[in-house]
Structure formats: C-alpha cells, structure tokens
Scaffold this motif. Structure first.
Motif, PDB file in Angstrom:
ATOM      1  N   ARG A 176      -9.635  50.627   3.987  1.00 30.38           N
ATOM      2  CA  ARG A 176     -10.518  51.268   4.975  1.00 30.38           C
ATOM      3  C   ARG A 176     -10.552  52.780   4.788  1.00 30.38           C
ATOM      4  O   ARG A 176     -11.599  53.408   4.898  1.00 30.38           O
ATOM      5  N   HIS A 177      -9.394  53.376   4.460  1.00 28.39           N
ATOM      6  CA  HIS A 177      -9.311  54.820   4.251  1.00 28.39           C
ATOM      7  C   HIS A 177      -9.064  55.092   2.769  1.00 28.39           C
ATOM      8  O   HIS A 177      -7.994  54.747   2.234  1.00 28.39           O
ATOM      9  N   PRO A 178     -10.012  55.708   2.058  1.00 26.01           N
ATOM     10  CA  PRO A 178      -9.889  55.899   0.612  1.00 26.01           C
ATOM     11  C   PRO A 178      -8.622  56.641   0.187  1.00 26.01           C
ATOM     12  O   PRO A 178      -8.106  56.395  -0.902  1.00 26.01           O
ATOM     13  N   LEU A 179      -8.107  57.519   1.038  1.00 25.25           N
ATOM     14  CA  LEU A 179      -6.918  58.273   0.672  1.00 25.25           C
ATOM     15  C   LEU A 179      -5.691  57.385   0.498  1.00 25.25           C
ATOM     16  O   LEU A 179      -4.675  57.831  -0.052  1.00 25.25           O
ATOM     17  N   ARG A 180      -5.745  56.135   0.955  1.00 27.22           N
ATOM     18  CA  ARG A 180      -4.632  55.215   0.803  1.00 27.22           C
ATOM     19  C   ARG A 180      -4.682  54.468  -0.529  1.00 27.22           C
ATOM     20  O   ARG A 180      -3.872  53.589  -0.784  1.00 27.22           O
ATOM     21  N   GLY A 181      -5.641  54.825  -1.374  1.00 29.78           N
ATOM     22  CA  GLY A 181      -5.794  54.104  -2.636  1.00 29.78           C
ATOM     23  C   GLY A 181      -4.552  54.127  -3.498  1.00 29.78           C
ATOM     24  O   GLY A 181      -4.135  53.096  -4.046  1.00 29.78           O
ATOM     25  N   ASP A 182      -3.926  55.306  -3.628  1.00 29.16           N
ATOM     26  CA  ASP A 182      -2.717  55.399  -4.456  1.00 29.16           C
ATOM     27  C   ASP A 182      -1.579  54.572  -3.863  1.00 29.16           C
ATOM     28  O   ASP A 182      -0.795  53.948  -4.590  1.00 29.16           O
ATOM     29  N   GLU A 183      -1.486  54.572  -2.543  1.00 29.42           N
ATOM     30  CA  GLU A 183      -0.435  53.796  -1.865  1.00 29.42           C
ATOM     31  C   GLU A 183      -0.598  52.304  -2.154  1.00 29.42           C
ATOM     32  O   GLU A 183       0.369  51.595  -2.450  1.00 29.42           O
ATOM     33  N   VAL A 184      -1.831  51.811  -2.064  1.00 28.98           N
ATOM     34  CA  VAL A 184      -2.088  50.390  -2.314  1.00 28.98           C
ATOM     35  C   VAL A 184      -1.852  50.058  -3.786  1.00 28.98           C
ATOM     36  O   VAL A 184      -1.284  49.009  -4.119  1.00 28.98           O
ATOM     37  N   ALA A 185      -2.260  50.978  -4.673  1.00 28.35           N
ATOM     38  CA  ALA A 185      -2.038  50.748  -6.105  1.00 28.35           C
ATOM     39  C   ALA A 185      -0.542  50.654  -6.415  1.00 28.35           C
ATOM     40  O   ALA A 185      -0.113  49.813  -7.215  1.00 28.35           O
ATOM     41  N   ALA A 186       0.254  51.515  -5.768  1.00 27.40           N
ATOM     42  CA  ALA A 186       1.699  51.470  -5.979  1.00 27.40           C
ATOM     43  C   ALA A 186       2.297  50.170  -5.466  1.00 27.40           C
ATOM     44  O   ALA A 186       3.213  49.603  -6.075  1.00 27.40           O
ATOM     45  N   MET A 187       1.785  49.672  -4.358  1.00 26.39           N
ATOM     46  CA  MET A 187       2.270  48.405  -3.809  1.00 26.39           C
ATOM     47  C   MET A 187       1.978  47.265  -4.779  1.00 26.39           C
ATOM     48  O   MET A 187       2.822  46.390  -5.017  1.00 26.39           O
ATOM     49  N   ILE A 188       0.772  47.263  -5.367  1.00 21.71           N
ATOM     50  CA  ILE A 188       0.405  46.212  -6.323  1.00 21.71           C
ATOM     51  C   ILE A 188       1.313  46.280  -7.546  1.00 21.71           C
ATOM     52  O   ILE A 188       1.825  45.253  -8.022  1.00 21.71           O
ATOM     53  N   ALA A 189       1.517  47.501  -8.048  1.00 25.16           N
ATOM     54  CA  ALA A 189       2.383  47.661  -9.219  1.00 25.16           C
ATOM     55  C   ALA A 189       3.811  47.224  -8.904  1.00 25.16           C
ATOM     56  O   ALA A 189       4.491  46.607  -9.730  1.00 25.16           O
ATOM     57  N   GLY A 190       4.282  47.528  -7.689  1.00 25.52           N
ATOM     58  CA  GLY A 190       5.632  47.158  -7.298  1.00 25.52           C
ATOM     59  C   GLY A 190       5.838  45.668  -7.161  1.00 25.52           C
ATOM     60  O   GLY A 190       6.968  45.183  -7.200  1.00 25.52           O
ATOM     61  N   ALA A 191       4.727  44.938  -6.991  1.00 22.16           N
ATOM     62  CA  ALA A 191       4.835  43.481  -6.872  1.00 22.16           C
ATOM     63  C   ALA A 191       5.030  42.816  -8.218  1.00 22.16           C
ATOM     64  O   ALA A 191       5.238  41.597  -8.305  1.00 22.16           O
ATOM     65  N   GLY A 192       4.966  43.620  -9.316  1.00 19.72           N
ATOM     66  CA  GLY A 192       5.194  43.075 -10.643  1.00 19.72           C
ATOM     67  C   GLY A 192       4.112  42.134 -11.101  1.00 19.72           C
ATOM     68  O   GLY A 192       4.373  41.181 -11.830  1.00 19.72           O
ATOM     69  N   THR A 193       2.886  42.417 -10.729  1.00 20.68           N
ATOM     70  CA  THR A 193       1.795  41.510 -11.094  1.00 20.68           C
ATOM     71  C   THR A 193       1.377  41.659 -12.544  1.00 20.68           C
ATOM     72  O   THR A 193       0.810  40.746 -13.126  1.00 20.68           O
ATOM     73  N   GLY A 194       1.633  42.855 -13.110  1.00 16.23           N
ATOM     74  CA  GLY A 194       1.143  43.084 -14.467  1.00 16.23           C
ATOM     75  C   GLY A 194      -0.353  43.268 -14.519  1.00 16.23           C
ATOM     76  O   GLY A 194      -0.968  43.212 -15.588  1.00 16.23           O
ATOM     77  N   VAL A 195      -0.952  43.504 -13.338  1.00 13.39           N
ATOM     78  CA  VAL A 195      -2.408  43.648 -13.262  1.00 13.39           C
ATOM     79  C   VAL A 195      -2.748  45.139 -13.186  1.00 13.39           C
ATOM     80  O   VAL A 195      -2.142  45.878 -12.405  1.00 13.39           O
ATOM     81  N   PRO A 196      -3.698  45.644 -13.995  1.00 11.97           N
ATOM     82  CA  PRO A 196      -4.076  47.063 -13.941  1.00 11.97           C
ATOM     83  C   PRO A 196      -4.748  47.393 -12.617  1.00 11.97           C
ATOM     84  O   PRO A 196      -5.374  46.550 -11.975  1.00 11.97           O
ATOM     85  N   THR A 197      -4.578  48.660 -12.186  1.00 11.25           N
ATOM     86  CA  THR A 197      -5.185  49.104 -10.925  1.00 11.25           C
ATOM     87  C   THR A 197      -6.019  50.338 -11.186  1.00 11.25           C
ATOM     88  O   THR A 197      -5.743  51.131 -12.081  1.00 11.25           O
ATOM     89  N   ALA A 198      -7.069  50.511 -10.366  1.00  9.60           N
ATOM     90  CA  ALA A 198      -7.893  51.722 -10.400  1.00  9.60           C
ATOM     91  C   ALA A 198      -7.465  52.587  -9.235  1.00  9.60           C
ATOM     92  O   ALA A 198      -7.752  52.270  -8.091  1.00  9.60           O
ATOM     93  N   GLN A 199      -6.720  53.654  -9.515  1.00 15.59           N
ATOM     94  CA  GLN A 199      -6.164  54.471  -8.438  1.00 15.59           C
ATOM     95  C   GLN A 199      -7.220  55.438  -7.917  1.00 15.59           C
ATOM     96  O   GLN A 199      -8.216  55.722  -8.570  1.00 15.59           O
ATOM     97  N   SER A 200      -6.927  55.970  -6.698  1.00 16.01           N
ATOM     98  CA  SER A 200      -7.913  56.787  -5.995  1.00 16.01           C
ATOM     99  C   SER A 200      -7.989  58.197  -6.522  1.00 16.01           C
ATOM    100  O   SER A 200      -8.963  58.889  -6.301  1.00 16.01           O
TER     101      SER A 200
END
Length: 284
Positions: A257-281
């Motif tokens: 909802r808030h674009p400034l949280r993009g890096d936070e969400v990307a870090a959460m995805i990376a921390g889950a060990g998904t091995g999936v690339p993310t597009a950071q904010s």
C-alpha cells in the motif's frame, strides 16, 4: 445549554483554537524547515491564478485519482497538495506541481490561497476541514469532492459534531460518492441534495484505461497481493510458500500500500529463503 447552542459553541471553540494555533505556529517555523513552512502556506509552487487545487490526504488517494488529475492538467493549471511527504513527493514524481497542504488555521490558508488563487478546489475521497471550507466559500471558490466515502463509524462520530461538519458539507458544490450508503450518510450530516452527482470509483479509472495483453501461460499461476500493509505480507508469503510446495509454478506479486515499504518487503522475501529475485523500491 441547548443542543443548537452546544453546536454553535463547538464551532466557536474550534475557530478560536485555530486562531491561537495560527498565531503560535509561525514562531517555530524557523526551526521546523521548509516542509513545515509549506504547511503554513509558504514556500509552495508559484501562483497560477485560475487553475485547480486538487487535494488528497496521502499517496493512496492521489494514486487512485492520478489518471483524472493528469487529464485535468492537460486542460487547466493544477496544483496538487497532500498532508503527507510521500503524497507530495509522489505527485512531483508524476510531473505535477505539488506541495504540502496548508494547515487548517487562518494564516496558513490565507497565505496558500493568496499565492495559488484557485478557480476550483477538488478534494479526493473526503476530508473535513472547517476553516478551509469557510475560506474557500469566502473567496467564492467552488468546492468539489470526487470519490467521496464515509463509513458508518465515521458518520456516527461526526454526528456528534454537527456544528463542525454541517457547514462544510453545505458548502460543497458537487460531490461524487463511491456508493449509496456514503450518499445517505453525507446527506444526513448536512450535504445538500442538489450537490450530488454521479457515483465514481476512482480506483477503477486506471484499470479501465488499460488494454489487457494476451493471457499467456502464467496468468492463472500468478497471485497478486495488492495494497498490503505491515504484518499482512508475512501471512501471505507463508501461505504462498505452502501452496508452492505442491505447485512450484505458482508465482506471487506484492504491491505494498505504501511504496516506501518496498525494500522492507523485499528483505522479508529474501529472508524467507525463496531464492526468488525481487524488484526493490530504491527508496520510493
């Protein structure tokens, strides 16, 4: 004290307190910086008399009306305001003249209106600012609300303060609500029936302007988690990981909802060990 006297007294108290605040706040402006001076009606965009003043509370409201604002900007000078830094900065990134909205105190409103000199004021969704509404009425500036919404809870709260909300609603020249329930609540609170115009769902404007491409093989394997808030992404990610264990082709897209949280969400995805690339904010 009778009910009408109580309502009148409430409005008088609000006006008195806002005058006091308006006298005190400029004294601290030197220590607050340019953003605070904007909220005092200073340091904003240069004057463009005869244009539109479009206001949205924050980035969400402005984003929902971005298509409409862009269309208006092709025909008229437009000044966009927001109560938040993210809203103002997003509007600037989109190419609009933008600044922080003036506080609801007489001096700030006077300074802003003297500089911008709008011909029409447009509010996205809904905000109740008694002094702003009165200042616009005093200058003969028509007031328009688009995509208005009023929840039952908010309506009950405002019904206890009719001396504040009724004059604001009575001064609106045109209002487009999102739904019938909002129309009914606003009419009960003081909106004049003649001000109602056709309903409008702002969030549908941008999707309606997009022509969908070919379906492709991934469309029915993709989940979009849109307009998410803090705490929601972790739950969604956990559910997706469980589902992906059974279907490795399943994809997930987060749109916070808030674009400034993009890096936070990307870090959460990376921390889950998904091995999936993310597009950071990138901070936006």
């Amino acid at each position: 004290m009778t009910a009408p006297q109580h309502r009148s007294a409430l409005g008088a108290v609000y006006r008195s307190l806002s005058h006091v605040a308006g006298a005190v706040l400029p004294l601290v402006a030197a220590w607050k910086g340019a953003d605070f001076r904007q909220r005092l009606g200073r340091d904003g965009p240069p004057s463009q008399p005869g244009g539109l003043w479009v206001h949205g509370a924050s980035v969400g409201e402005l984003a929902s009306a971005r298509v409409l604002i862009a269309a208006l900007a092709q025909e008229f000078p437009v000044t966009v305001t927001s109560n938040s830094l993210t809203g103002r900065d997003a509007a600037r990134d989109w190419g609009f003249r933008a600044c922080l909205a003036p506080l609801d105190v007489p001096g700030a409103l006077r300074g802003f209106l003297d500089r911008v000199q709008p011909a029409v004021q447009v509010t996205i969704e809904n905000e109740i600012w008694p002094n702003r509404a009165a200042a616009l009425r005093a200058r003969g500036v028509p007031q328009v609300v688009i995509g208005a919404r009023m929840s039952a809870r908010s309506a009950r709260r405002w019904s206890r303060m009719p001396g504040l909300i009724a004059p604001v609603l009575a001064g609106i020249d045109a209002l487009s609500a999102q739904d019938h329930a909002t129309e009914a609540r606003l009419l009960d609170l003081g909106l004049l029936p003649g001000a109602l115009v056709g309903r409008l769902q702002l969030k549908l404007l941008a999707p309606a302007a997009v022509t969908p491409g070919p379906g492709g093989p991934w469309r029915d394997r993709t989940i979009l988690a849109a307009s998410t808030h803090e705490g929601e992404e972790a739950v969604i990610l956990d559910g997706w990981l469980r589902a992906r264990a059974a279907d490795p082709a399943l994809r997930l897209i987060f749109a916070p909802r808030h674009p400034l949280r993009g890096d936070e969400v990307a870090a959460m995805i990376a921390g889950a060990g998904t091995g999936v690339p993310t597009a950071q904010s990138g901070g936006r």
